[in-house]
Design a protein around this motif. Structure first.
Motif, PDB file in Angstrom:
ATOM      1  N   ARG A   1      49.415  10.613  30.829  1.00 43.83           N
ATOM      2  CA  ARG A   1      48.851  10.675  32.086  1.00 43.83           C
ATOM      3  C   ARG A   1      48.703   9.732  32.487  1.00 43.83           C
ATOM      4  NH1 ARG A   1      46.666  14.965  31.432  1.00 43.83           N
ATOM      5  NH2 ARG A   1      45.256  14.666  33.364  1.00 43.83           N
ATOM      6  N   ARG A   2      48.711   9.150  34.224  1.00 42.72           N
ATOM      7  CA  ARG A   2      48.053   8.111  34.723  1.00 42.72           C
ATOM      8  C   ARG A   2      46.699   8.568  35.873  1.00 42.72           C
ATOM      9  NH1 ARG A   2      53.194   5.601  37.873  1.00 42.72           N
ATOM     10  NH2 ARG A   2      54.111   3.643  36.212  1.00 42.72           N
ATOM     11  N   ASP A   3      46.210   9.611  35.974  1.00 43.28           N
ATOM     12  CA  ASP A   3      45.472  10.576  36.401  1.00 43.28           C
ATOM     13  C   ASP A   3      44.285   9.729  35.071  1.00 43.28           C
ATOM     14  OD1 ASP A   3      45.735  12.499  34.777  1.00 43.28           O
ATOM     15  OD2 ASP A   3      44.991  13.169  36.589  1.00 43.28           O
ATOM     16  N   GLU A   4      44.546  10.246  34.545  1.00 45.60           N
ATOM     17  CA  GLU A   4      43.568  10.212  33.223  1.00 45.60           C
ATOM     18  C   GLU A   4      42.496   9.137  33.082  1.00 45.60           C
ATOM     19  OE1 GLU A   4      45.065  11.430  28.631  1.00 45.60           O
ATOM     20  OE2 GLU A   4      46.725  11.252  30.182  1.00 45.60           O
ATOM     21  N   GLU A   5      43.000   8.011  33.254  1.00 49.76           N
ATOM     22  CA  GLU A   5      42.630   6.620  32.916  1.00 49.76           C
ATOM     23  C   GLU A   5      42.928   5.662  33.839  1.00 49.76           C
ATOM     24  OE1 GLU A   5      40.442   4.083  30.381  1.00 49.76           O
ATOM     25  OE2 GLU A   5      42.817   4.353  30.840  1.00 49.76           O
TER      26      GLU A   5
ATOM     27  N   THR B   1      49.183  14.775  37.867  1.00 50.62           N
ATOM     28  CA  THR B   1      47.909  15.010  37.413  1.00 50.62           C
ATOM     29  C   THR B   1      47.103  16.003  36.524  1.00 50.62           C
ATOM     30  OG1 THR B   1      48.063  16.617  39.121  1.00 50.62           O
ATOM     31  CG2 THR B   1      47.764  14.482  39.639  1.00 50.62           C
ATOM     32  N   GLU B   2      46.201  16.181  36.939  1.00 52.75           N
ATOM     33  CA  GLU B   2      45.738  17.458  35.555  1.00 52.75           C
ATOM     34  C   GLU B   2      45.863  19.007  36.286  1.00 52.75           C
ATOM     35  OE1 GLU B   2      41.104  17.818  35.189  1.00 52.75           O
ATOM     36  OE2 GLU B   2      41.669  19.519  33.522  1.00 52.75           O
ATOM     37  N   LEU B   3      46.265  18.503  37.549  1.00 50.64           N
ATOM     38  CA  LEU B   3      46.314  20.132  38.402  1.00 50.64           C
ATOM     39  C   LEU B   3      47.517  20.185  38.323  1.00 50.64           C
ATOM     40  CD1 LEU B   3      45.558  22.232  40.229  1.00 50.64           C
ATOM     41  CD2 LEU B   3      45.678  20.483  42.339  1.00 50.64           C
ATOM     42  N   ASP B   4      48.466  19.331  38.473  1.00 44.01           N
ATOM     43  CA  ASP B   4      50.144  19.502  38.795  1.00 44.01           C
ATOM     44  C   ASP B   4      50.599  20.375  37.131  1.00 44.01           C
ATOM     45  OD1 ASP B   4      50.584  18.016  41.127  1.00 44.01           O
ATOM     46  OD2 ASP B   4      49.903  16.215  39.848  1.00 44.01           O
ATOM     47  N   VAL B   5      49.280  19.981  35.873  1.00 44.83           N
ATOM     48  CA  VAL B   5      49.804  20.420  34.574  1.00 44.83           C
ATOM     49  C   VAL B   5      49.726  21.886  34.548  1.00 44.83           C
ATOM     50  CG1 VAL B   5      49.138  20.188  32.341  1.00 44.83           C
ATOM     51  CG2 VAL B   5      49.721  18.333  33.427  1.00 44.83           C
TER      52      VAL B   5
ATOM     53  N   SER C   1      33.427  28.418  30.608  1.00 43.44           N
ATOM     54  CA  SER C   1      34.299  28.553  31.548  1.00 43.44           C
ATOM     55  C   SER C   1      34.710  30.054  30.806  1.00 43.44           C
ATOM     56  CB  SER C   1      35.298  27.797  31.620  1.00 43.44           C
ATOM     57  OG  SER C   1      36.432  27.688  31.819  1.00 43.44           O
ATOM     58  N   THR C   2      34.286  30.647  32.013  1.00 49.22           N
ATOM     59  CA  THR C   2      35.580  32.342  32.332  1.00 49.22           C
ATOM     60  C   THR C   2      37.072  32.039  32.061  1.00 49.22           C
ATOM     61  OG1 THR C   2      34.830  32.916  34.064  1.00 49.22           O
ATOM     62  CG2 THR C   2      32.908  33.101  32.332  1.00 49.22           C
ATOM     63  N   ALA C   3      37.252  30.837  33.018  1.00 46.22           N
ATOM     64  CA  ALA C   3      38.717  31.241  32.751  1.00 46.22           C
ATOM     65  C   ALA C   3      39.253  31.847  31.671  1.00 46.22           C
ATOM     66  CB  ALA C   3      39.290  29.678  33.733  1.00 46.22           C
ATOM     67  N   ALA C   4      40.156  32.879  32.207  1.00 42.91           N
ATOM     68  CA  ALA C   4      41.492  33.549  30.877  1.00 42.91           C
ATOM     69  C   ALA C   4      43.266  33.145  31.076  1.00 42.91           C
ATOM     70  CB  ALA C   4      41.439  34.754  31.096  1.00 42.91           C
ATOM     71  N   SER C   5      43.383  32.810  32.431  1.00 44.58           N
ATOM     72  CA  SER C   5      44.593  32.614  32.351  1.00 44.58           C
ATOM     73  C   SER C   5      45.028  30.304  33.209  1.00 44.58           C
ATOM     74  CB  SER C   5      44.874  33.130  33.300  1.00 44.58           C
ATOM     75  OG  SER C   5      44.550  33.189  34.185  1.00 44.58           O
ATOM     76  N   ALA C   6      46.133  30.677  33.012  1.00 39.82           N
ATOM     77  CA  ALA C   6      46.666  29.186  33.701  1.00 39.82           C
ATOM     78  C   ALA C   6      45.943  29.112  35.512  1.00 39.82           C
ATOM     79  CB  ALA C   6      47.486  28.757  33.834  1.00 39.82           C
ATOM     80  N   ALA C   7      46.317  30.670  35.631  1.00 41.54           N
ATOM     81  CA  ALA C   7      45.988  30.455  37.483  1.00 41.54           C
ATOM     82  C   ALA C   7      44.598  30.438  37.738  1.00 41.54           C
ATOM     83  CB  ALA C   7      46.464  32.382  37.723  1.00 41.54           C
ATOM     84  N   ASP C   8      43.467  30.946  36.758  1.00 38.61           N
ATOM     85  CA  ASP C   8      42.207  30.765  36.692  1.00 38.61           C
ATOM     86  C   ASP C   8      42.134  29.324  36.314  1.00 38.61           C
ATOM     87  OD1 ASP C   8      41.608  33.289  36.620  1.00 38.61           O
ATOM     88  OD2 ASP C   8      41.401  33.910  34.115  1.00 38.61           O
ATOM     89  N   ILE C   9      42.912  28.429  35.593  1.00 43.40           N
ATOM     90  CA  ILE C   9      42.266  26.730  35.464  1.00 43.40           C
ATOM     91  C   ILE C   9      42.562  26.401  36.794  1.00 43.40           C
ATOM     92  CG2 ILE C   9      42.789  24.910  33.920  1.00 43.40           C
ATOM     93  CD1 ILE C   9      43.248  27.124  31.728  1.00 43.40           C
ATOM     94  N   VAL C  10      43.660  26.558  37.527  1.00 43.08           N
ATOM     95  CA  VAL C  10      44.382  26.163  38.481  1.00 43.08           C
ATOM     96  C   VAL C  10      42.841  26.362  39.445  1.00 43.08           C
ATOM     97  CG1 VAL C  10      46.361  26.220  40.440  1.00 43.08           C
ATOM     98  CG2 VAL C  10      46.568  26.034  38.081  1.00 43.08           C
ATOM     99  N   ILE C  11      42.517  27.422  39.798  1.00 38.82           N
ATOM    100  CA  ILE C  11      41.526  27.771  40.589  1.00 38.82           C
ATOM    101  C   ILE C  11      39.963  26.666  40.345  1.00 38.82           C
ATOM    102  CG2 ILE C  11      39.848  29.161  41.545  1.00 38.82           C
ATOM    103  CD1 ILE C  11      41.880  31.144  41.282  1.00 38.82           C
ATOM    104  N   GLU C  12      39.202  26.882  38.845  1.00 39.20           N
ATOM    105  CA  GLU C  12      38.631  26.079  38.406  1.00 39.20           C
ATOM    106  C   GLU C  12      39.014  24.242  38.159  1.00 39.20           C
ATOM    107  OE1 GLU C  12      36.458  28.821  34.872  1.00 39.20           O
ATOM    108  OE2 GLU C  12      37.329  26.363  34.335  1.00 39.20           O
TER     109      GLU C  12
END
Lengths: 440, 310
Positions: free
Chosen positions: B144-148, B198-202, B267-278
């Motif tokens: 992804r172009r947002d990586e680097e 972006t990472e968030l889109d993924v 991190s305590t994120a246990a789901s994709a939804a948690d990770i979106v928020i993080e």
């Protein structure tokens, strides 16, 4: 980091490019947009600190050759979002020798921000002369039908009478735009270095009290698709006899991005170049859900009968909307309209000049054909906008040429129909992409 | 994690742009299938390649992937990821080709400076050997172009010469979606269908599509040592150094790669939804938080890409 909340009229991401001359401060401006909209993360910001000073330009100049030379060579794509909108920036280089990269970025842009460096202009002169790259980039943006152009007059913090300078520069920009037939969405005074009018408005500075550059960008429209035109779909991929339930009729699915019009079940279509007619039996969207599809989106088409369709062919609206009978296979089909001669405006990008008599590959939709340059009609002088006679076109020139095509293509003028009017020319020996060609 | 971002942002987050990204990716995946004779899809079992696979399932129909999957194995992989990779390939009925850096070492084409060295850079050699072996003319990758910063400069259809090299100053213009895919024998393309994600889109897409991922993307307790601001996982390949204290933390991986250069984040994120928020609240980039090998030089990625790296 902000997020992508949306309002109804600007629901799509805005793709915009920044262009202008070298050292106009494009990279700094983008750095400022990213930092002030809080889209830059701590480690990235730390990476551009040099002895305590933050060099915003280093956020975007990613290649070592760019850092060595302090210039932008190729387009860098950046992503950021505000509460109002998501943005994709194409940071285009200013150097004339990299104009091809600027054209690359412009071809997919919804808007262009052309930077003008106030310190490089003699703004006291009544006949204020703009820099060639300002003119060249504005003309290219206009030719490529980028829907919105915004002039950002930069470095006004560094001139002695910013209000007067802005007034004179704005007048010169408007004069040039009017002569060239370019519509300008806005002219905004900014200081990328200080951050004035970039994200946050800087009240009444330079006699300007309008929206900041970012506020303009949040409200600009996306690129309208050619929905009102007759259906035209270049066939990208032919899916053979699928057993999935979506294609249970056992017919092939023709996939492609719809260039114009709207596709729905029951429409009469004609295949280019074979001329065969058929009726649309099923329409799938890009992810193979059955629906109607509008121009700009990928579609899968199942026809009501077996017809010969390959990648590179076009599915076009039938010439008259009369329904096609099921049993008229013996009736000769009228030949679909195609052209083997083409006059086109080209932006020439290859270091090897365009020479009359030479053969190139042309790509139109998904079809490659050979194209022979008959003659150069004229070359556009970007200073005077005059059409000058020319024997060839050098790198970064804009001109008009006549081409003879090896096979007919269903061309329309780019001004009316982007997808049917756009081609690229490719050097047959080096395989380099040599030109963007816009059909007349 | 920023406490000011509440879970309800998920319901307010727009998904509209995900449709546009998905559509662009599907268009590119089809273009590769239609224009190249021997394409392959680089598949690591990581989140980006799993997103591409989901798009490919939509592009071609379930179980009808028109190209093989290719994995360049450094031999330093997290077992959770390689197991998952094999499982997914089997579920899809896809052909999975694995070529390993160890084999290149045995052939003598890869020489390590020291045994514990990261093998990430050496993947290029093994990859180019695989390209030659199978005569691949296009390799689809999940960069992804947002990586680097060097990735931000690369075209979607990126031309590589017969040495697999990227020439940033001589990139082909990429106009509209008229992709110039013409190549001479021995050359190939690297194709990046999720360039504009972006990472968030993924993570939003993984959440929307309910895409299954290897377990280490989600929170789990792991023994780590803190080193230069990173959490270095304690493994056989990355033992603690003298004087370092081994601690157990709740962590997840934002990116997975070679064990010797990939770090988790707390991190305590246990789901994709948690990770979106993080991810919305993150103030350090994906690579900044997790990669040891990118920090050596500002231009390290560009240098590696010029040498044939993905």
């Amino acid at each position: 980091m902000s997020t992508a909340f949306t309002s109804p009229d600007t629901a799509s991401a805005l793709r915009f490019i920044t262009c202008g001359s070298v050292d106009d401060g494009k990279s700094t401006l983008i750095g400022r947009l990213l930092v002030d909209s809080k889209s830059v993360l701590q480690d990235q910001l730390a990476g551009v600190q040099r002895s305590g000073e933050t060099d915003l330009a280093l956020l975007t100049d990613g290649l070592s050759a760019e850092r060595e030379q302090g210039i932008t060579i190729d387009v860098a794509y950046r992503y950021f979002a505000t509460p109002a909108r998501k943005f994709i920036i194409g940071d285009a280089p200013g150097h004339e020798q990299y104009t091809r990269n600027m054209v690359t970025a412009a071809s997919s842009a919804d808007a262009a921000v052309v930077l003008v460096d106030a310190t490089k202009l003699d703004w006291r002169s009544p006949e204020l002369a703009l820099l060639p790259q300002t003119r060249r980039h504005s003309l290219l943006v206009h030719l490529l039908r980028v829907p919105s152009l915004v002039f950002a007059v930069n470095k006004l913090d560094a001139v002695e009478d910013p209000a007067l300078a802005f007034a004179h520069i704005q007048a010169a920009l408007e004069r040039f735009a009017r002569d060239a037939g370019i519509r300008v969405a806005a002219t905004v005074p900014v200081s990328a270095l200080k951050g004035w009018n970039v994200v946050t408005p800087h009240e009444n500075w330079c006699g300007y009290s309008g929206p900041s550059l970012l506020q303009w960008l949040e409200g600009l429209p996306g690129t309208p698709a050619d929905i009102a035109l007759p259906v035209a779909l270049p066939v990208q991929w032919v899916e053979k006899f699928s057993s999935s339930s979506d294609t249970s009729q056992g017919r092939r699915v023709f996939w492609g991005r719809l260039g114009a019009g709207q596709l729905q079940v029951g429409q009469s279509v004609q295949i280019f170049p074979s001329g065969q007619s058929a009726v649309v039996a099923q329409v799938l969207d890009h992810a193979r859900r059955p629906t109607e599809v509008a121009a700009g989106h990928s579609a899968g088409v199942v026809l009501d009968r077996e017809v010969d369709v390959s990648r590179g062919d076009w599915i076009l609206a039938a010439p008259d909307a009369q329904p096609v009978a099921d049993d008229d296979f013996d009736t000769p089909e009228p030949a679909p309209v195609g052209r083997r001669d083409l006059t086109a405006t080209v932006a020439w990008m290859d270091d090897e000049p365009l020479v009359p008599g030479r053969l190139y590959w042309a790509l139109h939709g998904h079809r490659w054909v050979k194209a022979k340059v008959r003659r150069v009609v004229h070359h556009l002088d970007i200073h005077t906008l005059a059409e000058e006679p020319a024997a060839n076109l050098q790198a970064n020139a804009i001109g008009v040429v006549e081409l003879a095509l090896q096979e007919a293509l269903p061309l329309r003028a780019f001004n009316e129909a982007r997808i049917q009017g756009a081609l690229i020319l490719v050097d047959t020996a080096s395989h380099k992409t040599a030109a963007a060609a816009l059909a007349h | 994690m920023n406490a000011s971002i509440a879970p309800q942002v998920l319901t307010q987050l727009s998904n509209h742009h995900l449709d546009a990204l998905e559509e662009e990716t599907i268009f590119i995946l089809r273009e590769v299938a239609a224009t190249f004779e021997r394409p392959a899809l680089l598949f690591s079992g990581g989140k980006d390649s799993l997103v591409m696979l989901r798009c490919a399932e939509k592009a071609f129909g379930a179980g009808r992937l028109p190209y093989p999957l290719l994995m360049i194995d450094t031999g330093h992989n997290f077992p959770e990821v390689t197991d998952f990779r094999d499982l997914r390939a089997k579920e899809l009925g896809a052909e999975l080709i694995v070529r390993s850096v160890e084999d290149s070492m045995a052939r003598g084409t890869v020489r390590l400076a020291h045994p514990g060295e990261s093998r990430n850079v050496h993947q290029s050699v093994t990859l180019l050997e695989a390209i030659e072996e199978f005569r691949f003319d296009a390799l689809i990758g999940g960069a992804r172009r947002d990586e680097e910063k060097a990735r931000a400069k690369e075209r979607i259809f990126s031309h590589r010469d017969s040495f697999g090299q990227w020439q940033p100053k001589a990139q082909r213009p990429e106009l509209w979606t008229l992709f110039n895919t013409r190549i001479a024998p021995g050359e190939h393309f690297r194709v990046f269908p999720i360039s504009n994600w972006t990472e968030l889109d993924v993570w939003q897409y993984i959440e929307r599509e309910q895409i299954a991922l290897p377990s280490i993307y989600y929170t789990h307790p792991r023994e780590v040592v803190e080193r230069r601001g990173l959490l270095v996982p304690v493994t056989l390949l990355t033992p603690p150094r003298e004087g370092e204290e081994v601690v157990t933390r709740d962590v997840r991986f934002r990116t997975v790669g070679d064990i010797t250069c990939t770090c988790p984040v707390e991190s305590t994120a246990a789901s994709a939804a948690d990770i979106v928020i993080e991810t919305l609240a993150a103030d350090v980039s994906e690579r900044g938080a997790t990669r040891m090998d990118d920090k050596t030089s500002d231009a390290s990625m560009e240098k590696r890409k010029k040498e044939g790296y993905f």
